[in-house]
Scaffold this motif. Structure first.
Motif, PDB file in Angstrom:
ATOM      1  N   PRO A   1       0.296  74.363  65.443  1.00  0.00           N
ATOM      2  CA  PRO A   1       1.511  73.500  65.673  1.00  0.00           C
ATOM      3  C   PRO A   1       1.991  72.923  64.357  1.00  0.00           C
ATOM      4  O   PRO A   1       1.182  72.595  63.532  1.00  0.00           O
ATOM      5  N   LYS A   2       3.370  72.874  63.920  1.00  0.00           N
ATOM      6  CA  LYS A   2       3.721  72.656  62.717  1.00  0.00           C
ATOM      7  C   LYS A   2       4.916  71.510  62.649  1.00  0.00           C
ATOM      8  O   LYS A   2       5.807  71.671  63.729  1.00  0.00           O
ATOM      9  N   ILE A   3       4.835  70.438  61.759  1.00  0.00           N
ATOM     10  CA  ILE A   3       5.845  69.808  61.370  1.00  0.00           C
ATOM     11  C   ILE A   3       6.420  70.548  60.341  1.00  0.00           C
ATOM     12  O   ILE A   3       5.804  70.654  59.158  1.00  0.00           O
TER      13      ILE A   3
ATOM     14  N   ASP B   1       8.294  84.923  60.113  1.00  0.00           N
ATOM     15  CA  ASP B   1       6.870  84.772  60.113  1.00  0.00           C
ATOM     16  C   ASP B   1       6.371  83.371  60.297  1.00  0.00           C
ATOM     17  O   ASP B   1       5.198  83.096  60.263  1.00  0.00           O
ATOM     18  N   ILE B   2       7.106  82.422  60.553  1.00  0.00           N
ATOM     19  CA  ILE B   2       7.220  81.148  60.772  1.00  0.00           C
ATOM     20  C   ILE B   2       7.144  80.776  62.281  1.00  0.00           C
ATOM     21  O   ILE B   2       8.157  80.833  62.696  1.00  0.00           O
ATOM     22  N   SER B   3       6.081  80.459  62.988  1.00  0.00           N
ATOM     23  CA  SER B   3       6.223  80.299  64.599  1.00  0.00           C
ATOM     24  C   SER B   3       5.681  78.847  64.908  1.00  0.00           C
ATOM     25  O   SER B   3       5.033  78.152  63.852  1.00  0.00           O
ATOM     26  N   ASN B   4       5.761  78.420  66.161  1.00  0.00           N
ATOM     27  CA  ASN B   4       5.089  76.988  66.807  1.00  0.00           C
ATOM     28  C   ASN B   4       5.709  75.751  65.832  1.00  0.00           C
ATOM     29  O   ASN B   4       4.819  74.986  65.701  1.00  0.00           O
ATOM     30  N   ILE B   5       6.979  75.998  65.517  1.00  0.00           N
ATOM     31  CA  ILE B   5       7.671  74.486  64.942  1.00  0.00           C
ATOM     32  C   ILE B   5       7.805  73.516  66.138  1.00  0.00           C
ATOM     33  O   ILE B   5       8.557  74.089  67.046  1.00  0.00           O
ATOM     34  N   ILE B   6       6.895  72.395  66.169  1.00  0.00           N
ATOM     35  CA  ILE B   6       7.319  71.515  67.363  1.00  0.00           C
ATOM     36  C   ILE B   6       8.207  70.383  66.853  1.00  0.00           C
ATOM     37  O   ILE B   6       8.903  69.954  67.569  1.00  0.00           O
ATOM     38  N   VAL B   7       8.404  70.215  65.702  1.00  0.00           N
ATOM     39  CA  VAL B   7       9.353  69.299  65.244  1.00  0.00           C
ATOM     40  C   VAL B   7       9.926  70.010  63.610  1.00  0.00           C
ATOM     41  O   VAL B   7       9.002  70.115  63.052  1.00  0.00           O
ATOM     42  N   GLN B   8      11.020  69.692  63.350  1.00  0.00           N
ATOM     43  CA  GLN B   8      11.839  70.130  62.246  1.00  0.00           C
ATOM     44  C   GLN B   8      12.404  68.941  61.691  1.00  0.00           C
ATOM     45  O   GLN B   8      13.199  68.201  62.231  1.00  0.00           O
ATOM     46  N   LEU B   9      12.115  68.633  60.323  1.00  0.00           N
ATOM     47  CA  LEU B   9      12.478  67.287  59.652  1.00  0.00           C
ATOM     48  C   LEU B   9      12.979  67.462  58.496  1.00  0.00           C
ATOM     49  O   LEU B   9      12.796  68.570  57.572  1.00  0.00           O
TER      50      LEU B   9
ATOM     51  N   ASP C   1       5.389  56.829  62.999  1.00  0.00           N
ATOM     52  CA  ASP C   1       4.574  56.487  64.367  1.00  0.00           C
ATOM     53  C   ASP C   1       4.945  57.377  65.240  1.00  0.00           C
ATOM     54  O   ASP C   1       4.159  57.985  66.142  1.00  0.00           O
ATOM     55  N   ALA C   2       6.276  57.992  65.221  1.00  0.00           N
ATOM     56  CA  ALA C   2       6.498  59.278  66.207  1.00  0.00           C
ATOM     57  C   ALA C   2       5.631  60.245  65.969  1.00  0.00           C
ATOM     58  O   ALA C   2       5.431  61.126  66.799  1.00  0.00           O
ATOM     59  N   LEU C   3       5.541  60.725  64.664  1.00  0.00           N
ATOM     60  CA  LEU C   3       4.851  61.867  64.259  1.00  0.00           C
ATOM     61  C   LEU C   3       3.261  61.892  64.778  1.00  0.00           C
ATOM     62  O   LEU C   3       2.469  62.678  65.276  1.00  0.00           O
ATOM     63  N   VAL C   4       2.540  60.432  64.754  1.00  0.00           N
ATOM     64  CA  VAL C   4       1.481  60.363  65.049  1.00  0.00           C
ATOM     65  C   VAL C   4       1.198  60.637  66.673  1.00  0.00           C
ATOM     66  O   VAL C   4       0.210  61.251  66.971  1.00  0.00           O
ATOM     67  N   GLU C   5       2.190  60.155  67.443  1.00  0.00           N
ATOM     68  CA  GLU C   5       2.341  60.431  68.904  1.00  0.00           C
ATOM     69  C   GLU C   5       1.988  61.885  69.030  1.00  0.00           C
ATOM     70  O   GLU C   5       1.718  62.395  70.161  1.00  0.00           O
TER      71      GLU C   5
ATOM     72  N   ALA D   1       4.267  71.943  57.046  1.00  0.00           N
ATOM     73  CA  ALA D   1       4.526  73.220  56.510  1.00  0.00           C
ATOM     74  C   ALA D   1       6.049  72.854  55.940  1.00  0.00           C
ATOM     75  O   ALA D   1       6.741  72.067  56.338  1.00  0.00           O
ATOM     76  N   GLY D   2       6.447  73.694  54.913  1.00  0.00           N
ATOM     77  CA  GLY D   2       7.717  73.744  54.107  1.00  0.00           C
ATOM     78  C   GLY D   2       7.621  74.308  53.091  1.00  0.00           C
ATOM     79  O   GLY D   2       6.535  74.752  52.482  1.00  0.00           O
ATOM     80  N   TYR D   3       8.523  74.584  52.249  1.00  0.00           N
ATOM     81  CA  TYR D   3       8.967  75.200  50.861  1.00  0.00           C
ATOM     82  C   TYR D   3       8.673  74.193  49.776  1.00  0.00           C
ATOM     83  O   TYR D   3       8.522  73.117  50.285  1.00  0.00           O
ATOM     84  N   LYS D   4       8.575  74.959  48.512  1.00  0.00           N
ATOM     85  CA  LYS D   4       8.044  74.017  47.604  1.00  0.00           C
ATOM     86  C   LYS D   4       9.009  72.715  47.217  1.00  0.00           C
ATOM     87  O   LYS D   4      10.250  72.873  47.426  1.00  0.00           O
ATOM     88  N   ASN D   5       8.426  71.765  46.888  1.00  0.00           N
ATOM     89  CA  ASN D   5       9.236  70.427  46.829  1.00  0.00           C
ATOM     90  C   ASN D   5       9.815  69.818  48.040  1.00  0.00           C
ATOM     91  O   ASN D   5      10.739  68.901  47.740  1.00  0.00           O
ATOM     92  N   SER D   6       9.272  70.172  48.968  1.00  0.00           N
ATOM     93  CA  SER D   6       9.943  69.692  50.354  1.00  0.00           C
ATOM     94  C   SER D   6       9.125  68.269  50.765  1.00  0.00           C
ATOM     95  O   SER D   6       9.891  67.538  51.645  1.00  0.00           O
ATOM     96  N   GLY D   7       8.323  67.673  50.108  1.00  0.00           N
ATOM     97  CA  GLY D   7       7.485  66.574  50.456  1.00  0.00           C
ATOM     98  C   GLY D   7       6.524  66.790  51.289  1.00  0.00           C
ATOM     99  O   GLY D   7       5.817  65.765  51.928  1.00  0.00           O
ATOM    100  N   LYS D   8       5.916  67.675  51.246  1.00  0.00           N
ATOM    101  CA  LYS D   8       4.751  67.988  52.152  1.00  0.00           C
ATOM    102  C   LYS D   8       3.496  67.052  51.889  1.00  0.00           C
ATOM    103  O   LYS D   8       2.787  66.396  52.796  1.00  0.00           O
TER     104      LYS D   8
END
Length: 276
Positions: free
Chosen positions: A103-105, A115-123, A132-136, A7-14
């Motif tokens: 669960p969100k990246i 209204d944004i919840s369950n962020i497990i990592v913010q990049l 590789d870390a994100l795959v784990e 998730a992210g806002y417009k043009n964030s590279g999703k």
């Protein structure tokens, strides 16, 4: 099926991050994606499928030489993930859906949204992410389970060739119990202990003669009336052992698994103190 939301806002590279995750995860197993495309239409009114849909068809399937697209009414994010799980997908990546409880990246700043919840990592946006870390991280997520995904898993057992049948049980929240109307039940489990108890039930039952496989999944959290609570799938050589084992599995879940429930009715709510 493991599920992660990018998730992210417009043009964030999703989209860029999703494609990189797909490339990495597809090397570990079958991978599917979900893209929230609000205000778009897959089957415009000037196409044949659009005309079918506008005429009142509830579901339209479009088939080409290389693709199958299913268009249905009243779509939900849960429906899309269930469809992926039913098809045997092992990893699902959702692009968008920042207001979901998945669960969100999250890419970039949250910008103070409530209204944004369950962020497990913010990049950082558009960066050189550690894939590789994100795959784990994806591998660590809980399983998204459907009845069909469990049946598919049982069918993939090499010993299924010895089976003469597969039987299933689906427990649902009963809406009417005597003169009481239940709206929902909140299930809580003893973390770790409940999962090990279910694993032991499956292991024990598979030791019995002519039992090929046993899988059990019990949902937790708030489950509304009519929705699924528990799935049991049994494969056996003969129908007698098949149905006996299905019944035994259900009774052992009630007796051995530490899961408690709070029942919500139109007359009030209360904890049910006995185990299921």
């Amino acid at each position: 099926m493991k599920v992660i939301c990018v998730a992210g806002y417009k043009n964030s590279g999703k989209t860029t991050l999703v494609t990189r995750l797909v490339d990495a995860l597809s090397k570990k197993g079958s991978t599917g994606t979900v893209k929230q495309m609000l205000h778009h239409r897959f089957n415009p009114e000037n196409t044949d499928t659009g005309k079918h849909f506008d005429a009142g068809a509830d579901v339209v399937a479009a088939i080409t030489d290389s693709e199958l697209v299913t268009i249905k009414r009243n779509p939900t994010l849960e429906d899309s993930l269930n469809a992926l799980a039913d098809s045997g997908v092992e990893f699902a990546i959702v692009e968008g859906a920042k207001s979901s409880d998945l669960p969100k990246i999250f890419l970039g700043d949250v910008e103070g949204s409530d209204d944004i919840s369950n962020i497990i990592v913010q990049l950082p946006v558009r960066s050189e992410w550690d894939i590789d870390a994100l795959v784990e991280l994806v591998l660590d997520q809980p399983e998204w389970v459907t009845l069909d995904s469990l049946i598919r898993k049982v069918r993939s057992n090499p010993d299924i060739r010895l089976s003469g049948g597969i039987a299933t049980f689906t427990g649902i929240v009963r809406r009417i119990n005597g003169d009481v109307e239940t709206t929902a039940i909140d299930f809580e489990k003893y973390e770790g202990v409940a999962d090990r108890a279910i694993e032991k039930i499956c292991f024990d039952l598979k030791q019995e003669d002519n039992i090929i496989d046993v899988l059990i999944h019990h949902r937790t959290g708030l489950i509304r009336s009519g929705e699924d609570i528990v799935y049991i799938v049994v494969a056996a050589a003969h129908r007698q052992e098949l149905f006996e084992t299905l019944t035994e599995a259900l009774e052992r879940i009630k007796d051995d698994v530490p899961i408690w429930k709070k029942e919500f009715t139109i007359e009030g709510d209360f904890w049910v103190h006995d185990k299921l």
